[in-house]
Design an enzyme around this catalytic site. Structure first.
Site, PDB file in Angstrom:
ATOM      1  N   ARG A 163       0.801  -1.231   0.000  1.00 59.45           N
ATOM      2  CA  ARG A 163       0.000   0.000   0.000  1.00 59.45           C
ATOM      3  C   ARG A 163       0.833   1.280   0.000  1.00 59.45           C
ATOM      4  O   ARG A 163       0.373   2.331   0.457  1.00 59.45           O
ATOM      5  CB  ARG A 163      -0.963   0.044   1.186  1.00 59.45           C
ATOM      6  CG  ARG A 163      -2.020  -1.036   1.187  1.00 59.45           C
ATOM      7  CD  ARG A 163      -3.081  -0.802   0.107  1.00 59.45           C
ATOM      8  NE  ARG A 163      -4.262  -1.602   0.343  1.00 59.45           N
ATOM      9  CZ  ARG A 163      -4.465  -2.831  -0.178  1.00 59.45           C
ATOM     10  NH1 ARG A 163      -3.567  -3.384  -0.972  1.00 59.45           N
ATOM     11  NH2 ARG A 163      -5.578  -3.493   0.092  1.00 59.45           N
TER      12      ARG A 163
HETATM   13  C1  LIG Z   1     -15.057  -1.071  -2.711  1.00 56.61           C
HETATM   14  C2  LIG Z   1     -13.577  -0.812  -2.634  1.00 56.61           C
HETATM   15  C3  LIG Z   1     -12.686  -1.856  -2.861  1.00 56.61           C
HETATM   16  C4  LIG Z   1     -11.306  -1.623  -2.791  1.00 56.61           C
HETATM   17  N1  LIG Z   1     -10.464  -2.683  -2.986  1.00 56.61           N
HETATM   18  C5  LIG Z   1      -9.124  -2.459  -2.940  1.00 56.61           C
HETATM   19  C6  LIG Z   1      -8.203  -3.539  -3.159  1.00 56.61           C
HETATM   20  O1  LIG Z   1      -8.578  -4.686  -3.368  1.00 56.61           O
HETATM   21  N2  LIG Z   1      -6.887  -3.251  -3.155  1.00 56.61           N
HETATM   22  C7  LIG Z   1      -6.408  -1.993  -2.932  1.00 56.61           C
HETATM   23  O2  LIG Z   1      -5.186  -1.798  -2.963  1.00 56.61           O
HETATM   24  N3  LIG Z   1      -7.257  -0.958  -2.709  1.00 56.61           N
HETATM   25  C8  LIG Z   1      -8.584  -1.160  -2.699  1.00 56.61           C
HETATM   26  N4  LIG Z   1      -9.442  -0.121  -2.474  1.00 56.61           N
HETATM   27  C9  LIG Z   1      -8.916   1.220  -2.265  1.00 56.61           C
HETATM   28  C10 LIG Z   1      -8.870   2.071  -3.570  1.00 56.61           C
HETATM   29  O3  LIG Z   1      -9.661   1.513  -4.565  1.00 56.61           O
HETATM   30  C11 LIG Z   1      -7.437   2.205  -4.069  1.00 56.61           C
HETATM   31  O4  LIG Z   1      -6.651   2.815  -3.068  1.00 56.61           O
HETATM   32  C12 LIG Z   1      -7.331   3.037  -5.366  1.00 56.61           C
HETATM   33  O5  LIG Z   1      -6.000   3.100  -5.775  1.00 56.61           O
HETATM   34  C13 LIG Z   1      -7.853   4.450  -5.169  1.00 56.61           C
HETATM   35  O6  LIG Z   1      -7.824   5.123  -6.406  1.00 56.61           O
HETATM   36  P1  LIG Z   1      -8.537   6.543  -6.536  1.00 56.61           P
HETATM   37  O7  LIG Z   1      -8.192   7.106  -7.876  1.00 56.61           O
HETATM   38  O8  LIG Z   1      -9.969   6.432  -6.224  1.00 56.61           O
HETATM   39  O9  LIG Z   1      -7.760   7.321  -5.372  1.00 56.61           O
HETATM   40  P2  LIG Z   1      -8.033   8.721  -4.678  1.00 56.61           P
HETATM   41  O10 LIG Z   1      -8.817   8.488  -3.445  1.00 56.61           O
HETATM   42  O11 LIG Z   1      -8.563   9.700  -5.649  1.00 56.61           O
HETATM   43  O12 LIG Z   1      -6.531   9.102  -4.302  1.00 56.61           O
HETATM   44  C14 LIG Z   1      -5.770   8.260  -3.460  1.00 56.61           C
HETATM   45  C15 LIG Z   1      -4.369   8.853  -3.317  1.00 56.61           C
HETATM   46  O13 LIG Z   1      -3.703   8.853  -4.570  1.00 56.61           O
HETATM   47  C16 LIG Z   1      -3.210  10.163  -4.870  1.00 56.61           C
HETATM   48  N5  LIG Z   1      -3.282  10.380  -6.317  1.00 56.61           N
HETATM   49  C17 LIG Z   1      -4.372  10.390  -7.105  1.00 56.61           C
HETATM   50  N6  LIG Z   1      -4.007  10.622  -8.390  1.00 56.61           N
HETATM   51  C18 LIG Z   1      -2.667  10.775  -8.392  1.00 56.61           C
HETATM   52  C19 LIG Z   1      -1.704  11.053  -9.403  1.00 56.61           C
HETATM   53  N7  LIG Z   1      -2.033  11.208 -10.701  1.00 56.61           N
HETATM   54  N8  LIG Z   1      -0.409  11.152  -9.027  1.00 56.61           N
HETATM   55  C20 LIG Z   1      -0.030  10.993  -7.747  1.00 56.61           C
HETATM   56  N9  LIG Z   1      -0.888  10.737  -6.740  1.00 56.61           N
HETATM   57  C21 LIG Z   1      -2.202  10.626  -7.067  1.00 56.61           C
HETATM   58  C22 LIG Z   1      -4.144  11.090  -4.113  1.00 56.61           C
HETATM   59  O14 LIG Z   1      -3.554  12.349  -3.899  1.00 56.61           O
HETATM   60  C23 LIG Z   1      -4.386  10.317  -2.855  1.00 56.61           C
HETATM   61  O15 LIG Z   1      -3.333  10.533  -1.948  1.00 56.61           O
HETATM   62  C24 LIG Z   1     -10.828  -0.334  -2.509  1.00 56.61           C
HETATM   63  C25 LIG Z   1     -11.730   0.715  -2.274  1.00 56.61           C
HETATM   64  C26 LIG Z   1     -13.090   0.479  -2.327  1.00 56.61           C
HETATM   65  C27 LIG Z   1     -14.033   1.616  -2.072  1.00 56.61           C
END
Ligand SMILES: Cc1cc2nc3c(=O)[nH]c(=O)nc-3n(C[C@H](O)[C@H](O)[C@H](O)COP(=O)(O)OP(=O)(O)OC[C@H]3O[C@@H](n4cnc5c(N)ncnc54)[C@H](O)[C@@H]3O)c2cc1C
Length: 292
Positions: A170
């Site tokens: 993570r």
């Molecule tokens: C139903 C559900 C299931 C999930 N299952 C998993 C799983 O199996 N495995 C897992 O690892 N995670 C899981 N997650 C967590 C989540 O999906 C991941 O952490 C995913 O990577 C988040 O992506 P996001 O674009 O929505 O992130 P955001 O919430 O938009 O951002 C997360 C972080 O990334 C940074 N960020 C965003 N874009 C950039 C960029 N271009 N450059 C640098 N930093 C950036 C943001 O600043 C923030 O710090 C789950 C979440 C949910 C709700």
């Protein structure tokens, strides 16, 4: 000259952030930008850094909780098409930082590239997935990276090769950088085989996690070989709620925000779980979700 002069078309002031997150909670961003070109992105990053104001990136907002008081400085969304390209060349995929994981997975499976099918059903974008080293069933996105193009907070573009990067559970060394795009390399496999595998994985995942319409977040990191879900369950916290935020029955590491939920209730439930798990199991759970 105002802080956003020259960027008026792509920057909004006092923009509510809730619609940009899965939880739909919390306050406003002092400035919110959706740059339409890389030049605009670089210009904005330089402008806010020169003015010593914080810059944050928001992807699909599925791993971010916004506090009620919101955030100062600039929040950037890379949802514009210019950051959402997917290009396939033989065994590699080049994907922009704003690409949705669902599109990345589908493109890989269609092209017969083996690996991304394991990430089926995980909400998010490529930029965040690299930032967090998103993983599932023992496969993490960092494994497939060959290079990443980033932007520093001072607006400098750098390409990092695989051996200059580190990925662990993570987290990644890309923490303070803005992911512009990344190149991934894969082994080949028959597309039909990958499609079947993806469908099976999706069925399993769908049964285990709240559906896309539910305002939910995956809250804690696993600890010492035990899943956070198992630890929360062992502490007898399944079904616990604060206000209109509750621990998901299906998997207690998901917290669900119901209609009247507030960011404050969400934070209180996080604290309650941390305290109970600590008191009962002597384990300090660490949050996986980012709190702004
Ligand atoms: C139903 C559900 C299931 C999930 N299952 C998993 C799983 O199996 N495995 C897992 O690892 N995670 C899981 N997650 C967590 C989540 O999906 C991941 O952490 C995913 O990577 C988040 O992506 P996001 O674009 O929505 O992130 P955001 O919430 O938009 O951002 C997360 C972080 O990334 C940074 N960020 C965003 N874009 C950039 C960029 N271009 N450059 C640098 N930093 C950036 C943001 O600043 C923030 O710090 C789950 C979440 C949910 C709700």
């Amino acid at each position: 000259m105002s802080l956003i002069s020259g960027f008026e078309d792509v920057v909004k002031e006092n923009q509510p952030l809730a619609p940009f997150t899965r939880l739909k909670l919390g306050g406003v961003a002092a400035y919110f930008a959706e740059p339409q070109t890389q030049e605009q992105l670089v210009g904005l990053v330089k402008r806010f850094t020169e003015n010593e104001l914080p810059i944050r990136l928001i992807g699909a907002g599925s791993n971010t909780l916004i506090r009620n008081q919101g955030v100062g400085g600039l929040v950037i969304s890379m949802a514009s098409p210019v950051f959402c390209n997917i290009e396939i060349n033989d065994d590699t995929i080049t994907a922009g930082g704003g690409v949705q994981l669902v599109d990345f997975v589908a493109a890989a499976v269609r092209a017969g590239l083996n690996g991304p099918q394991h990430l089926v059903g995980i909400p998010g974008t490529i930029g965040a997935a690299l930032h967090n080293n998103t993983s599932a069933v023992g496969f993490d996105i960092g494994t497939w990276v060959t290079s990443v193009d980033v932007l520093t907070r001072s607006g400098e573009k750098i390409t990092y090769q695989k051996d200059e990067l580190s990925f662990s559970y993570r987290q990644s060394s890309l923490k303070d950088l803005i992911v512009l795009s990344a190149v991934f390399a894969f082994d080949r496999e028959d597309s039909e085989t990958l499609t079947k595998q993806m469908q099976k994985l999706w069925i399993v995942r769908r049964a285990a996690q709240p559906s896309a319409e539910v305002r939910s977040a995956y809250v804690f990191k696993d600890h010492g070989g035990e899943t956070a879900s198992a630890l929360i369950e062992q502490a007898g916290l399944k079904g616990t709620r604060v206000g209109d935020v509750e621990i998901c029955d299906r998997d207690p590491n998901y917290f669900v925000a119901n209609d009247d939920a507030t960011a404050e209730d969400f934070l209180k439930l996080i604290e309650l779980v941390k305290t109970q798990v600590h008191d009962q199991l002597e384990i300090n759970l660490e949050t996986s979700i980012g709190i702004w």
